[in-house]
Design an enzyme around this catalytic site. Structure first.
Site, mmCIF file in Angstrom:
data_model
loop_
_atom_site.group_PDB
_atom_site.id
_atom_site.type_symbol
_atom_site.label_atom_id
_atom_site.label_comp_id
_atom_site.label_asym_id
_atom_site.label_seq_id
_atom_site.Cartn_x
_atom_site.Cartn_y
_atom_site.Cartn_z
ATOM 1 N N VAL A 1 0.704 11.280 13.869
ATOM 2 C CA VAL A 1 -0.011 11.413 12.600
ATOM 3 C C VAL A 1 0.653 12.496 11.745
ATOM 4 O O VAL A 1 0.748 13.657 12.154
ATOM 5 C CB VAL A 1 -1.494 11.751 12.826
ATOM 6 C CG1 VAL A 1 -2.217 11.892 11.479
ATOM 7 C CG2 VAL A 1 -2.160 10.676 13.674
ATOM 8 N N LYS A 2 1.091 12.082 10.575
ATOM 9 C CA LYS A 2 1.800 12.982 9.666
ATOM 10 C C LYS A 2 0.805 13.593 8.685
ATOM 11 O O LYS A 2 0.125 12.873 7.947
ATOM 12 C CB LYS A 2 2.882 12.193 8.925
ATOM 13 C CG LYS A 2 4.018 13.006 8.357
ATOM 14 C CD LYS A 2 5.100 12.063 7.844
ATOM 15 C CE LYS A 2 6.283 12.827 7.301
ATOM 16 N NZ LYS A 2 7.292 11.889 6.730
ATOM 17 N N VAL A 3 0.744 14.925 8.681
ATOM 18 C CA VAL A 3 -0.277 15.661 7.933
ATOM 19 C C VAL A 3 0.395 16.671 7.007
ATOM 20 O O VAL A 3 1.316 17.374 7.418
ATOM 21 C CB VAL A 3 -1.232 16.397 8.897
ATOM 22 C CG1 VAL A 3 -2.298 17.159 8.135
ATOM 23 C CG2 VAL A 3 -1.864 15.416 9.882
#
Length: 217
Positions: A86-88
């Protein structure tokens, strides 16, 4: 050093995979749009298509900028496939989300990092990867490679497990310099990876070998 390709183009991902040296993929909304992939359902299908090509981490970016929204999107993305990371974004709410995901065992990539202080916060929150954008810093006459060096020193000082994912790679020298510094991962376009093959002495040497071989046949 791990090699990730920064694209949403399936043909380029497959080409890099066929080389036998690809470890993962990073994407973002801009790269998706470049390939004409829009709408939540189509984007999800595309992530799955990428995961079916590469048996490695595939960064999938959340669109929300609030904590609750990022958590909701991130949990949905993480359920898609075991390879999804998950890219945050590097914002306050993003750090809160990364801390939450870390406690849940969900892998994260903290993106849009432009300072060592931001990288320190990401590591403290438990990010799996931190993505300093060195090319974009170079674009504004700042030293992107120095940032990679600073983060490496800080992480080594405190034995942080967060991996430095050198992003916004523009050319082969970026890759080589990051390897010298000790970045854990680099992500860039296929052209930067293919550029590592090139050397005029290799070309001339092969040409001479083939010419000499033909003399005896």
């Amino acid at each position: 050093m791990k090699f990730f390709i920064d694209t949403a183009n399936l043909a380029q991902i497959k080409e890099a995979q066929d080389l036998g040296i690809l470890d993962g993929v990073t994407t973002n909304p801009s790269l998706m749009a470049k390939e004409g992939i829009t709408g939540k359902e189509n984007i999800i299908k595309h992530y799955l298509a990428i995961c079916n090509i590469v048996d490695g981490p595939v960064s999938a970016e959340v669109i929300a900028t609030d904590f609750a929204g990022m958590v909701k999107e991130g949990e949905e993305l993480a359920k898609l496939h075991k390879n999804i990371v998950v890219k945050v974004p590097m914002i306050k709410e993003g750090i809160k989300a990364i801390s939450y995901f870390s406690k849940k065992g969900i892998k994260t990539n903290c993106t849009l990092v432009f300072s060592a202080g931001q990288a320190l916060l990401a590591a403290k929150a438990g990010a799996t990867y931190v993505s300093p954008f060195l090319g974009r810093l170079d674009d504004i006459s700042s030293d992107g490679m120095r940032l990679i060096e600073d983060i490496r020193v800080i992480y080594d000082n405190y034995m942080y497990e967060t991996q430095i994912l050198a992003a916004s790679i523009r050319h082969t020298m970026h890759i080589l310099k990051c390897a010298e510094i000790g970045a854990d991962v680099m992500t860039g376009p296929l052209s930067s990876i293919n550029g590592l093959f090139n050397h005029p002495l290799t070309d001339s040497g092969l040409k001479q070998f083939l010419a000499d071989y033909q003399k005896g046949n």
